[in-house]
Enzyme design. Structure first.
Site, PDB file in Angstrom:
ATOM      1  N   LYS A   1      -3.518   3.512  -3.109  1.00 21.56           N
ATOM      2  CA  LYS A   1      -4.728   4.231  -3.483  1.00 21.56           C
ATOM      3  C   LYS A   1      -4.908   5.457  -2.615  1.00 21.56           C
ATOM      4  O   LYS A   1      -4.501   5.695  -1.626  1.00 21.56           O
ATOM      5  CB  LYS A   1      -5.993   3.425  -2.683  1.00 21.56           C
ATOM      6  CG  LYS A   1      -6.077   1.929  -3.287  1.00 21.56           C
ATOM      7  CD  LYS A   1      -7.050   1.235  -2.956  1.00 21.56           C
ATOM      8  CE  LYS A   1      -7.316   0.117  -3.619  1.00 21.56           C
ATOM      9  NZ  LYS A   1      -6.351  -1.006  -3.616  1.00 21.56           N
TER      10      LYS A   1
ATOM     11  N   MET B   1     -10.913   6.869   8.128  1.00 18.70           N
ATOM     12  CA  MET B   1     -10.959   7.724   6.988  1.00 18.70           C
ATOM     13  C   MET B   1     -12.209   8.484   6.811  1.00 18.70           C
ATOM     14  O   MET B   1     -13.218   8.734   6.197  1.00 18.70           O
ATOM     15  CB  MET B   1     -11.581   6.329   5.628  1.00 18.70           C
ATOM     16  CG  MET B   1     -10.471   5.540   5.417  1.00 18.70           C
ATOM     17  SD  MET B   1     -10.915   4.145   4.459  1.00 18.70           S
ATOM     18  CE  MET B   1     -11.962   3.196   5.631  1.00 18.70           C
TER      19      MET B   1
ATOM     20  N   ASP C   1       0.816  -1.252   0.061  1.00 12.72           N
ATOM     21  CA  ASP C   1       0.025   0.025  -0.036  1.00 12.72           C
ATOM     22  C   ASP C   1       0.734   1.462  -0.032  1.00 12.72           C
ATOM     23  O   ASP C   1       2.113   1.178   0.306  1.00 12.72           O
ATOM     24  CB  ASP C   1      -0.954  -0.050   1.248  1.00 12.72           C
ATOM     25  CG  ASP C   1      -1.954  -0.952   1.025  1.00 12.72           C
ATOM     26  OD1 ASP C   1      -2.153  -1.445   0.041  1.00 12.72           O
ATOM     27  OD2 ASP C   1      -2.604  -1.268   2.065  1.00 12.72           O
TER      28      ASP C   1
END
Length: 263
Positions: free
Chosen positions: A65, A177, A43
């Protein structure tokens, strides 16, 4: 059955939790797996010092991402992992935090199993646990909270999520998030009956350089995130335990907080 960390075992994938950032929080087993890698699929938030534990010859592939911009879709990541395993390579899928807490690890395990290939998961220190520990914020406490829940602040649409009963007196809600939707999160919780003056802590870049812990009230969450220019990665902790955090108080006066919420 031999361990997947057997140096003679090849053609397999190991999902490894890289923790919240600080390489010192890796497990011993995670380090062993990284040292055995032929391929590291990682990641974007994984610290470069963690990736560098892999052997120099190991192929390193970033599948970073960002919000609203996935450089490699999940189906593509699954196919990439499976393709390398079928070549007889030992693939380390390196994921921030813990693979099974908002890491899509479950989807990747399903894909590897569907291809008839062996897979192992090595857990990591989740962002919630690592960031809270750094901020001296206990997620449970005999005097303040007997339950803790984890939710995603942006996961297939905030409005589709049912958080009823997850936040309030005696409970701790940890939101991953949630920076971009902080104001909507506060409105959602208040509409569900959580008190506007419920303590909140925002833990930004926990365990990494530039880490900050900020504390305010729920009604002021959105305005405070804007005032302080809070950046991802960050987690939001809603509950009375936030009062225990070793954090900066960034609370507007109650009158100004109410005015900001109304506007």
């Amino acid at each position: 059955m031999a361990s997947l960390l057997d140096p003679n075992a090849r053609g397999r994938v190991i999902l490894v939790g890289a923790g919240p950032g600080d390489p010192g929080l890796l497990t011993v087993r995670a380090v062993e797996a990284l040292k055995s890698a032929d391929v590291v699929v990682h990641d974007g938030l994984v610290d470069s010092r963690v990736i560098d534990i892999a052997p120099p010859h190991a192929l390193r592939i970033s599948v970073a991402k960002k919000r609203s911009r996935h450089t490699v879709p999940q189906d593509g990541i699954n196919a990439l992992i499976v393709a390398h395993v079928k070549l007889g390579q030992r693939v380390i899928r390196l994921k921030g935090g813990d693979p099974f807490i908002f890491g899509r690890g479950g989807e990747e395990v399903e894909a590897v199993r569907a291809a008839g290939l062996p897979v192992e998961v090595i857990p990591g220190v989740s962002a919630a646990l690592g960031c809270a520990a750094q901020a001296m914020l206990p997620l449970t406490h005999r005097d303040w909270s007997s339950a803790v829940s984890f939710v995603a602040g942006q996961c297939k649409g905030l409005s589709e999520q049912n958080w009823s009963g997850l936040a309030g007196k005696g409970r701790t809600l940890v939101i991953y998030m949630g920076v971009a939707t902080a104001a909507d999160i506060a409105d959602k919780l208040i509409a569900d009956g959580v008190a506007p003056d419920m303590p909140v802590a925002v833990l930004e870049k926990g365990t990494c350089d530039g880490a900050r812990a900020l504390r305010t009230l729920l009604a002021d969450l959105g305005p405070m995130v804007g005032r302080e220019d809070v950046q991802s990665p960050a987690i939001i902790v809603v509950g009375e335990v936030a009062l225990l955090a070793d954090a900066e108080d960034k609370l507007l006066s109650w009158a100004k907080a109410a005015e900001a919420m109304a506007s």
